[in-house]
Design an enzyme around this catalytic site. Structure first.
Site, PDB file in Angstrom:
ATOM      1  CB  SER A  36      -0.824   0.092   1.106  1.00 59.79           C
ATOM      2  OG  SER A  36      -1.936   0.930   1.126  1.00 59.79           O
ATOM      3  CG  ASP A  41      -4.449  -1.565   0.102  1.00 57.64           C
ATOM      4  OD1 ASP A  41      -3.085  -2.049   0.611  1.00 57.64           O
ATOM      5  OD2 ASP A  41      -4.743  -0.312   0.306  1.00 57.64           O
TER       6      ASP A  41
END
Length: 655
Positions: free
Chosen positions: A420, A531
């Site tokens: 991320s 993500d």
């Protein structure tokens, strides 16, 4: 075998030195020649010993069975003897002796052995001395402070250029491990490395085979300072005896207990090493240049047929510019693994080393080639540092504080994996972007990313994310990064972790930061990715699989150990009903926090910046505070980190 021929040969064997011509002639008349194939046993553990065997040529392994598993004690070569202990004690053989290659031995049967001890008193003395030497070698191996490692380096280029690289690597290994290291030039008649080392070389394999007492010179050497640190170079004096490979490998076995690392220099233009050679080394590193790529392919193709060679074989790139993508792809396909080390070619630095005072080593710490050599040295020494940068949205500014502290303290970073926001910071830093520029790019990201769209798959489009990651600047591929890097994403279909380290960097990073519901999923290699923090918010294992020996994790989600109560206040903010965007953002953060501790559990060291809950707007208002938290948390763990790196173990923390 004729007694006359045997007598000539026995003169050069340690067991028969100092015997009179009559004694040697008497023994030669009783010896019989016997040949064993590779893998064939000469002696069997637990079986009666029926003869003394003297190795005339070849290489044997001495192994014992321990709980159903064979454990190798040592390897013996030309001039060594086996079986004498069983003959002298009357006990069964204590170990199995097996030929590793075609081996010719001279055999003295038990009855003749007993007769010879009576007729040749000097033989008993030599046997006792030989057994004492072997026991001493075994004890040194068991008591040695070193977990000795033998690394072969196949180098391209001119002999002098290759020697500068080898000497620089030797110096770097010695400096960073604070232990003794030895360089052996295995390039035939080349004497470049000894000539450029600037000191009298220690005895090499040929000299040791002629006079094993010279090992005392290696034992006496201690670590030191100077350009080579604790590094030493060994070379043979000019003599008529050129050892065979089995003989040289036997001498190498004698040297190992005296050094933490032994570097063997090979020429990539020469023939690939034999299976016996590969068996003796712990790793074999091919340094590949574009003009020598063909030689590297030939080596790999030959070595892939050698048992256990594939796991020992790896490559480093040395070029003025990155190898063409297709050449690199073919190289990695042949190796079956990624090529993660680069030595940016610098002809001027090599010429400066050759024209300066000996030893001829690279000396500019800011030179990319010197940095590449230092990074490769950490790979050789098992000290590669990997940084696992965790998920955490605006908390990602703390990663910049961590990197700022590591840079100031001179702590190296050899591998980076990011999840991320950790992928954003890691990708930009691995590409060489200064920390100040990364901070400016991240500041106000909440406004830069806000590109509302029709909410079919997400609230925002990924247009702002593309601009943040890819502009301004080129769309560079992974293999051109200064530091090996991987971005962690989640496969939306399977829910499994995907480690991305091919193609264009910003596309992989975009996939790693595609928060479900906020950004649309990214299509990578035919799969939709979201993500990476959903499955691995602190990617310690991915960075270890890249090759890191020491994994440092930066966990932005888990509470630090012994953390106090959660921050109070913000009551007015909590009374307001959160928006859909805030709910999605905060829900993702909560989920990542629940699994972050498990995700980073395998790290050798974890940094926990002290940061509470965050909001999307913190990209604009709290970046500097988060950076300070990351820096402070890094300073707290610096003593533990330095204890893992010998070169930094006794330095004090600069605050």
């Amino acid at each position: 075998m004729a007694a006359k021929d045997a007598a000539v040969h026995l003169d050069s064997i340690d067991l028969f030195q100092s015997l009179s011509p009559r004694e040697i002639s008497t023994i030669a008349g009783r010896l019989r020649s016997c040949t064993f194939k590779a893998g064939e046993p000469i002696l069997l553990q637990g079986q009666p010993g029926d003869a003394l065997h003297i190795i005339k040529s070849g290489l044997v392994s001495v192994v014992v069975e321990d709980r159903g598993q064979e454990r190798e004690l040592e390897r013996l070569g030309t001039g060594e003897s086996v079986g004498e202990m069983s003959l002298m004690t009357g006990e069964p053989c204590s170990a199995t002796v097996r030929a590793l290659s075609k081996t010719e031995v001279l055999t003295l049967p038990r009855a003749d052995f007993v007769d010879m001890l009576e007729e040749c008193p000097g033989l008993w003395r030599n046997l006792s001395r030989s057994l004492s030497h072997r026991l001493l070698r075994t004890n040194r191996r068991l008591l040695s402070p070193y977990a000795s490692k033998v690394v072969a380096l196949a180098l391209p280029g001119s002999p002098d250029e290759a020697s500068v690289l080898a000497l620089s690597l030797l110096a770097s290994v010695s400096r960073q491990t604070k232990q003794k290291a030895l360089l052996l030039d295995w390039r035939g008649d080349s004497a470049c490395a000894p000539r450029l080392a600037g000191a009298e070389p220690l005895p090499g394999p040929a000299d040791l085979l002629l006079d094993r007492s010279l090992l005392k010179l290696h034992e006496a050497m201690v670590g030191g300072t100077g350009s080579l640190g604790g590094g030493r170079v060994a070379a043979d004096a000019k003599n008529d005896h050129q050892p065979t490979e089995p003989e040289a490998l036997t001498a190498l076995g004698w040297l190992r207990p005296h050094y933490a690392t032994v570097l063997l220099v090979l020429s990539l233009d020469g023939e690939p090493p034999s299976p016996e050679f590969v068996e003796h080394v712990d790793s074999l590193i091919l340094v590949v240049s574009e003009e020598r790529a063909g030689s590297a392919f030939r080596w790999i193709d030959r070595l892939r047929a050698v048992p256990r060679a594939e796991r020992k074989l790896e490559a480093a790139l040395m070029a003025h510019k990155p190898l063409p993508t297709d050449t690199l792809r073919r190289l990695e396909e042949r190796l079956g693994k990624k090529v993660r080390h680069r030595l940016p070619r610098n002809d001027a630095a090599v010429r400066a080393a050759l024209s300066g005072d000996v030893p001829c080593v690279l000396s500019d710490p800011l030179d990319p080639l010197t940095r590449g050599v230092d990074r490769l040295a950490r790979r050789v020494a098992g000290l590669g540092v990997g940084l696992a940068l965790g998920a955490g949205a605006a908390k990602g500014f703390a990663h910049l504080g961590v990197l700022r502290a590591l840079e100031r303290e001179g702590i190296p970073v050899d591998y980076i994996a990011g999840s991320s926001v950790g992928a954003i910071i890691g990708g930009l830093y691995a590409g060489g972007m200064p920390l100040g520029e990364i901070e400016r790019r991240m500041h106000g990201a909440d406004r830069k990313l806000r590109r509302w769209t029709i909410p079919y798959s997400a609230l925002w489009s990924d247009a702002g994310l593309k601009e943040l990651l890819s502009e301004p600047g080129p769309a560079y591929p992974f293999h051109e990064l200064n530091i090996p890097f991987a971005a962690v994403a989640t496969d939306l279909a399977t829910g499994r972790e995907v480690v991305l380290e091919d193609g264009v960097v910003w596309r992989a990073v975009r996939a790693s930061v595609s928060i479900p519901g906020i950004f649309p999923p990214s299509l990578v290699n035919g799969r939709y990715m979201v993500d990476g923090g959903l499955v691995d918010p602190v990617p310690g294992e991915p960075v270890r699989r890249m090759g890191a020996d020491i994994v440092v994790a930066v966990d932005l989600m888990s509470p630090p150990p012994n953390a106090g109560k959660a921050e109070r206040g913000q009551s007015e903010r909590r009374r307001r009903t959160p928006s859909l965007l805030e709910v999605l953002w905060r829900s993702t953060e909560i989920m990542q926090g629940e699994i972050a501790e498990r995700s980073g559990a395998t790290a050798d060291l974890t940094i926990w910046p002290k940061i509470g809950n965050t909001r999307l707007s913190d990209f604009t208002y709290r970046g500097e505070a988060f950076m300070a938290a990351g820096e402070a948390a890094t300073i707290e763990v610096l003593p533990q980190l330095r204890s893992l790196l010998p070169a930094f173990a006794h330095q004090t923390v600069a605050v």
